[in-house]
Write a protein that holds these residues in place. Structure first.
Motif, PDB file in Angstrom:
ATOM      1  N   PHE A  76       3.183  -4.008  -1.172  1.00 31.00           N
ATOM      2  CA  PHE A  76       3.265  -2.565  -1.398  1.00 31.00           C
ATOM      3  C   PHE A  76       4.607  -2.167  -2.002  1.00 31.00           C
ATOM      4  O   PHE A  76       4.667  -1.253  -2.825  1.00 31.00           O
ATOM      5  CB  PHE A  76       2.995  -1.793  -0.104  1.00 31.00           C
ATOM      6  CG  PHE A  76       1.555  -1.840   0.303  1.00 31.00           C
ATOM      7  CD1 PHE A  76       0.562  -1.341  -0.529  1.00 31.00           C
ATOM      8  CD2 PHE A  76       1.184  -2.401   1.510  1.00 31.00           C
ATOM      9  CE1 PHE A  76      -0.776  -1.384  -0.163  1.00 31.00           C
ATOM     10  CE2 PHE A  76      -0.157  -2.448   1.887  1.00 31.00           C
ATOM     11  CZ  PHE A  76      -1.133  -1.942   1.045  1.00 31.00           C
ATOM     12  N   ARG A  77       5.661  -2.850  -1.625  1.00 35.20           N
ATOM     13  CA  ARG A  77       6.968  -2.586  -2.247  1.00 35.20           C
ATOM     14  C   ARG A  77       6.917  -2.940  -3.740  1.00 35.20           C
ATOM     15  O   ARG A  77       7.461  -2.214  -4.573  1.00 35.20           O
ATOM     16  CB  ARG A  77       8.067  -3.403  -1.571  1.00 35.20           C
ATOM     17  CG  ARG A  77       8.432  -2.924  -0.186  1.00 35.20           C
ATOM     18  CD  ARG A  77       9.442  -3.872   0.444  1.00 35.20           C
ATOM     19  NE  ARG A  77       9.666  -3.593   1.838  1.00 35.20           N
ATOM     20  CZ  ARG A  77      10.861  -3.279   2.359  1.00 35.20           C
ATOM     21  NH1 ARG A  77      11.919  -3.224   1.596  1.00 35.20           N
ATOM     22  NH2 ARG A  77      10.967  -3.040   3.643  1.00 35.20           N
ATOM     23  N   GLN A  78       6.269  -4.060  -4.053  1.00 36.98           N
ATOM     24  CA  GLN A  78       6.145  -4.461  -5.454  1.00 36.98           C
ATOM     25  C   GLN A  78       5.364  -3.431  -6.257  1.00 36.98           C
ATOM     26  O   GLN A  78       5.715  -3.135  -7.400  1.00 36.98           O
ATOM     27  CB  GLN A  78       5.473  -5.831  -5.568  1.00 36.98           C
ATOM     28  CG  GLN A  78       6.344  -6.979  -5.162  1.00 36.98           C
ATOM     29  CD  GLN A  78       5.603  -8.310  -5.230  1.00 36.98           C
ATOM     30  OE1 GLN A  78       4.408  -8.390  -4.960  1.00 36.98           O
ATOM     31  NE2 GLN A  78       6.339  -9.346  -5.575  1.00 36.98           N
ATOM     32  N   LYS A  79       4.296  -2.905  -5.665  1.00 39.12           N
ATOM     33  CA  LYS A  79       3.503  -1.876  -6.341  1.00 39.12           C
ATOM     34  C   LYS A  79       4.367  -0.642  -6.620  1.00 39.12           C
ATOM     35  O   LYS A  79       4.279  -0.046  -7.690  1.00 39.12           O
ATOM     36  CB  LYS A  79       2.285  -1.469  -5.499  1.00 39.12           C
ATOM     37  CG  LYS A  79       1.231  -2.530  -5.392  1.00 39.12           C
ATOM     38  CD  LYS A  79       0.523  -2.695  -6.700  1.00 39.12           C
ATOM     39  CE  LYS A  79      -0.607  -3.674  -6.591  1.00 39.12           C
ATOM     40  NZ  LYS A  79      -1.090  -4.117  -7.873  1.00 39.12           N
ATOM     41  N   GLU A 120      -8.813   0.449  -1.144  1.00 32.91           N
ATOM     42  CA  GLU A 120      -8.736   1.497  -2.164  1.00 32.91           C
ATOM     43  C   GLU A 120      -8.254   2.798  -1.549  1.00 32.91           C
ATOM     44  O   GLU A 120      -8.748   3.231  -0.509  1.00 32.91           O
ATOM     45  CB  GLU A 120     -10.109   1.704  -2.807  1.00 32.91           C
ATOM     46  CG  GLU A 120     -10.617   0.537  -3.618  1.00 32.91           C
ATOM     47  CD  GLU A 120      -9.710   0.137  -4.761  1.00 32.91           C
ATOM     48  OE1 GLU A 120      -9.160   1.029  -5.449  1.00 32.91           O
ATOM     49  OE2 GLU A 120      -9.538  -1.079  -4.961  1.00 32.91           O
ATOM     50  N   GLY A 121      -7.293   3.419  -2.204  1.00 33.36           N
ATOM     51  CA  GLY A 121      -6.820   4.727  -1.784  1.00 33.36           C
ATOM     52  C   GLY A 121      -5.931   4.758  -0.555  1.00 33.36           C
ATOM     53  O   GLY A 121      -5.459   5.829  -0.172  1.00 33.36           O
ATOM     54  N   ALA A 122      -5.711   3.616   0.070  1.00 31.77           N
ATOM     55  CA  ALA A 122      -4.867   3.582   1.265  1.00 31.77           C
ATOM     56  C   ALA A 122      -3.407   3.829   0.883  1.00 31.77           C
ATOM     57  O   ALA A 122      -2.943   3.334  -0.132  1.00 31.77           O
ATOM     58  CB  ALA A 122      -5.003   2.249   1.977  1.00 31.77           C
ATOM     59  N   LYS A 123      -2.738   4.612   1.686  1.00 28.44           N
ATOM     60  CA  LYS A 123      -1.322   4.891   1.463  1.00 28.44           C
ATOM     61  C   LYS A 123      -0.502   4.055   2.445  1.00 28.44           C
ATOM     62  O   LYS A 123      -0.550   4.286   3.649  1.00 28.44           O
ATOM     63  CB  LYS A 123      -1.019   6.380   1.673  1.00 28.44           C
ATOM     64  CG  LYS A 123      -1.720   7.287   0.694  1.00 28.44           C
ATOM     65  CD  LYS A 123      -1.112   7.174  -0.672  1.00 28.44           C
ATOM     66  CE  LYS A 123      -1.778   8.168  -1.613  1.00 28.44           C
ATOM     67  NZ  LYS A 123      -1.564   7.866  -2.977  1.00 28.44           N
ATOM     68  N   PRO A 124       0.245   3.087   1.938  1.00 24.93           N
ATOM     69  CA  PRO A 124       1.029   2.228   2.831  1.00 24.93           C
ATOM     70  C   PRO A 124       2.219   2.975   3.423  1.00 24.93           C
ATOM     71  O   PRO A 124       2.726   3.924   2.837  1.00 24.93           O
ATOM     72  CB  PRO A 124       1.503   1.109   1.901  1.00 24.93           C
ATOM     73  CG  PRO A 124       1.556   1.748   0.559  1.00 24.93           C
ATOM     74  CD  PRO A 124       0.431   2.744   0.528  1.00 24.93           C
ATOM     75  N   GLN A 125       2.628   2.508   4.569  1.00 28.29           N
ATOM     76  CA  GLN A 125       3.821   3.042   5.215  1.00 28.29           C
ATOM     77  C   GLN A 125       4.989   2.142   4.832  1.00 28.29           C
ATOM     78  O   GLN A 125       5.111   1.044   5.351  1.00 28.29           O
ATOM     79  CB  GLN A 125       3.648   3.057   6.738  1.00 28.29           C
ATOM     80  CG  GLN A 125       2.656   4.083   7.233  1.00 28.29           C
ATOM     81  CD  GLN A 125       3.193   5.486   7.069  1.00 28.29           C
ATOM     82  OE1 GLN A 125       3.031   6.085   6.011  1.00 28.29           O
ATOM     83  NE2 GLN A 125       3.818   6.012   8.079  1.00 28.29           N
ATOM     84  N   LEU A 126       5.801   2.616   3.918  1.00 29.25           N
ATOM     85  CA  LEU A 126       6.972   1.849   3.513  1.00 29.25           C
ATOM     86  C   LEU A 126       8.187   2.335   4.292  1.00 29.25           C
ATOM     87  O   LEU A 126       8.282   3.520   4.623  1.00 29.25           O
ATOM     88  CB  LEU A 126       7.197   1.998   2.009  1.00 29.25           C
ATOM     89  CG  LEU A 126       6.129   1.327   1.136  1.00 29.25           C
ATOM     90  CD1 LEU A 126       6.266   1.754  -0.316  1.00 29.25           C
ATOM     91  CD2 LEU A 126       6.223  -0.179   1.253  1.00 29.25           C
ATOM     92  N   PRO A 127       9.120   1.424   4.556  1.00 30.05           N
ATOM     93  CA  PRO A 127      10.324   1.809   5.306  1.00 30.05           C
ATOM     94  C   PRO A 127      11.117   2.903   4.574  1.00 30.05           C
ATOM     95  O   PRO A 127      11.218   2.893   3.338  1.00 30.05           O
ATOM     96  CB  PRO A 127      11.135   0.520   5.384  1.00 30.05           C
ATOM     97  CG  PRO A 127      10.186  -0.568   5.036  1.00 30.05           C
ATOM     98  CD  PRO A 127       9.117   0.025   4.193  1.00 30.05           C
ATOM     99  N   SER A 128      11.687   3.811   5.337  1.00 35.81           N
ATOM    100  CA  SER A 128      12.406   4.939   4.744  1.00 35.81           C
ATOM    101  C   SER A 128      13.617   4.499   3.928  1.00 35.81           C
ATOM    102  O   SER A 128      13.922   5.108   2.900  1.00 35.81           O
ATOM    103  CB  SER A 128      12.819   5.945   5.816  1.00 35.81           C
ATOM    104  OG  SER A 128      13.638   5.327   6.776  1.00 35.81           O
ATOM    105  N   ASP A 129      14.293   3.422   4.347  1.00 29.74           N
ATOM    106  CA  ASP A 129      15.454   2.967   3.570  1.00 29.74           C
ATOM    107  C   ASP A 129      15.024   2.487   2.183  1.00 29.74           C
ATOM    108  O   ASP A 129      15.706   2.750   1.187  1.00 29.74           O
ATOM    109  CB  ASP A 129      16.251   1.898   4.307  1.00 29.74           C
ATOM    110  CG  ASP A 129      15.457   0.637   4.615  1.00 29.74           C
ATOM    111  OD1 ASP A 129      14.217   0.721   4.777  1.00 29.74           O
ATOM    112  OD2 ASP A 129      16.081  -0.440   4.715  1.00 29.74           O
TER     113      ASP A 129
END
Length: 174
Positions: free
Chosen positions: A155-158, A80-89
């Motif tokens: 996380f990308r899907q979210k 809960e509340g975690a912010k994922p690190q998504l690739p910059s591209d």
């Protein structure tokens, strides 16, 4: 208790839905509170908790999306509340799409953006399918690596879901 352990099945993203349903009904009969009406309060409470656990396990394991999130939670890759690190591209691509949505002028343009988003979603689903297909057969080290890749797609899907919601909002204009 871990739902997979409770059902006596190995942790996997892809399950035999019929076997899960069969186990649910088996445990529903075994832990039905009515069969324990003459037992002590303590025993009735225990059965009620097991019945509740069975219902929650079935709701989770019978839904591919809930099962995926559950497995990621088991391995502490989602919280809960975690912010994922998504690739910059990826983030740049999503920002570009978002800007184009905000500036959309007609239904044709919106349709084009929607098609692009659906194609991205399709690619993600394909990749997720290939990553989860043989998960149960992997050794622990390979599973850990695979789980990280699966979490990235999750996380990308979210993130993409928010884009799709924006598309729906703008679609109502036309």
């Amino acid at each position: 208790m871990n739902y997979f352990d409770f059902y006596g099945i190995p942790e996997a993203f892809q399950l035999n839905e019929g076997a899960v349903k069969k186990k649910f009904y088996e445990l529903s009969k075994l832990y039905h509170p009515d069969f324990y009406a003459n037992e002590s309060e303590e025993k009735q409470q225990e059965i009620l908790e097991l019945s509740t656990l069975n219902n929650k396990a079935y709701q989770t394991l019978s839904s591919p999306a809930k099962r995926l999130e559950y497995i990621l939670r088991l391995h502490e890759l989602v919280s809960e509340g975690a912010k994922p690190q998504l690739p910059s591209d990826f983030l740049m691509e999503m920002m570009d799409i978002n800007e184009r949505i905000m500036e959309v002028d007609d239904a044709t343009e919106l349709g084009s953006i929607t098609g692009e988003v659906l194609a991205i979603e399709g690619d993600m689903n394909e990749k997720l399918e290939s990553l989860t297909a043989d998960y149960a057969t992997l050794d622990d080290t390979a599973k850990e690596s695979r789980l990280n890749e699966i979490a990235d797609i999750y996380f990308r899907q979210k993130y993409l879901l928010r884009i799709k919601e924006s598309l729906d909002t703008f679609a109502s204009r036309f």
